[in-house]
Design a protein around this motif. Structure first.
Motif, short mmCIF file in Angstrom:
data_model
loop_
_atom_site.label_atom_id
_atom_site.label_comp_id
_atom_site.label_asym_id
_atom_site.label_seq_id
_atom_site.Cartn_x
_atom_site.Cartn_y
_atom_site.Cartn_z
N ASP A 51 1.01 -1.08 -0.03
CA ASP A 51 -0.04 0.19 0.03
C ASP A 51 0.93 1.19 -0.06
O ASP A 51 1.64 1.46 1.05
CB ASP A 51 -0.88 -0.01 1.38
CG ASP A 51 -2.10 -1.06 1.26
OD1 ASP A 51 -2.48 -1.39 -0.06
OD2 ASP A 51 -2.34 -1.24 2.21
N ASP A 56 -2.43 6.05 1.78
CA ASP A 56 -1.94 4.71 2.44
C ASP A 56 -0.92 4.86 3.51
O ASP A 56 -1.04 4.44 4.63
CB ASP A 56 -1.69 3.69 1.52
CG ASP A 56 -2.81 3.33 0.46
OD1 ASP A 56 -3.99 3.55 1.00
OD2 ASP A 56 -2.45 3.03 -0.50
N GLU A 59 -2.22 6.86 6.73
CA GLU A 59 -3.06 5.88 7.20
C GLU A 59 -2.00 4.90 8.04
O GLU A 59 -2.34 4.36 9.09
CB GLU A 59 -4.20 5.15 6.38
CG GLU A 59 -4.84 4.02 7.31
CD GLU A 59 -5.88 4.86 8.13
OE1 GLU A 59 -6.38 4.32 9.06
OE2 GLU A 59 -6.04 6.24 8.37
N ARG A 63 -2.46 4.27 12.00
CA ARG A 63 -2.75 2.98 12.57
C ARG A 63 -1.71 2.41 13.53
O ARG A 63 -1.90 1.99 14.52
CB ARG A 63 -2.96 1.74 11.43
CG ARG A 63 -4.36 2.02 10.76
CD ARG A 63 -4.33 1.03 9.69
NE ARG A 63 -5.68 1.17 9.03
CZ ARG A 63 -6.68 0.43 9.28
NH1 ARG A 63 -6.43 -0.60 10.39
NH2 ARG A 63 -7.95 0.47 8.79
N ASP A 68 -3.71 0.18 15.99
CA ASP A 68 -4.63 -0.39 15.23
C ASP A 68 -4.23 -1.34 14.44
O ASP A 68 -2.83 -1.36 14.11
CB ASP A 68 -5.42 0.79 14.48
CG ASP A 68 -6.25 1.69 15.20
OD1 ASP A 68 -6.57 1.51 16.36
OD2 ASP A 68 -6.23 2.93 14.83
N SER A 69 -4.86 -2.47 14.06
CA SER A 69 -4.35 -3.37 13.15
C SER A 69 -4.05 -2.98 11.64
O SER A 69 -4.63 -1.76 11.34
CB SER A 69 -5.47 -4.49 12.84
OG SER A 69 -5.88 -5.08 13.99
N LEU A 70 -3.02 -3.21 11.24
CA LEU A 70 -2.43 -3.02 10.17
C LEU A 70 -3.40 -3.51 8.76
O LEU A 70 -4.08 -4.52 9.26
CB LEU A 70 -0.99 -3.00 9.63
CG LEU A 70 0.04 -2.57 10.46
CD1 LEU A 70 1.25 -3.07 10.20
CD2 LEU A 70 -0.21 -1.03 10.29
N LYS A 71 -3.53 -2.84 7.33
CA LYS A 71 -4.40 -3.41 6.60
C LYS A 71 -3.73 -4.53 5.59
O LYS A 71 -4.54 -5.51 5.21
CB LYS A 71 -4.61 -2.35 5.65
CG LYS A 71 -5.43 -1.11 6.32
CD LYS A 71 -6.01 -0.02 5.33
CE LYS A 71 -5.29 0.06 4.19
NZ LYS A 71 -5.71 1.01 3.03
N ASN A 72 -2.43 -4.59 5.50
CA ASN A 72 -1.91 -5.43 4.58
C ASN A 72 -0.75 -6.12 4.91
O ASN A 72 -0.54 -6.40 5.93
CB ASN A 72 -1.99 -4.32 3.13
CG ASN A 72 -1.78 -5.22 1.96
OD1 ASN A 72 -1.69 -6.44 1.91
ND2 ASN A 72 -2.02 -4.52 0.75
#
Length: 143
Positions: A51, A56, A59, A63, A68-72
């Motif tokens: 990302d 991205d 973000e 995160r 927070d949890s990562l997206k990828n």
């Protein structure tokens, strides 16, 4: 001779700092965040995944800061919610800009960002400095 008197008239204002992400990013580039007094900074290392748009990247920083949890497939060595210096600062992101706001008005924080990227960058700014009522002023004594 003037006496120093605490006036307590300044409003308590939280510090607001911004991280503006620009340029082109590729996987495996890194961002190092440091918060705290010089020589005693607490460091978080983020490795960029696939990302890579500036929004991205912002973000991912938000995160990481908030835990927070990562997206990828990006990674980090730790999260801000586990580090005291980060946990009293709230991060938000929008359109490639991360905004950091101190939770405690009048309490400043120091921030340093280092980027290892061929053409991506992050500019830092502090549009609002922390200020508060615990300041001294010189006034003439009453006569």
């Amino acid at each position: 001779m003037a006496n120093k008197v605490w006036l307590g008239g300044a409003a308590a204002i939280p510090q607001v700092s911004t991280l503006t992400v620009t340029g082109t990013w590729v996987a495996a580039e890194t961002i190092t965040l440091k918060v705290g007094a010089s020589g005693a900074e607490k460091e978080i290392l983020i490795t960029v995944g696939t990302d890579i748009a500036v929004a991205d990247i912002a973000e991912i920083i938000r995160r990481t800061w908030g835990g927070d949890s990562l997206k990828n497939d990006e990674s980090r060595n730790q999260t801000g919610n586990n580090v005291g210096e980060y946990s009293r600062i709230t991060a938000t992101s929008s359109a490639g800009v991360v905004t950091l706001t101190a939770d405690d008005a009048g309490v400043p924080f120091t921030l340093a960002v280092t980027v290892s990227s061929t053409s991506g960058s992050i500019a830092t700014a502090t549009p609002t400095a922390a200020t508060g009522p615990k300041r001294t002023a010189c006034v003439a004594p009453a006569t």
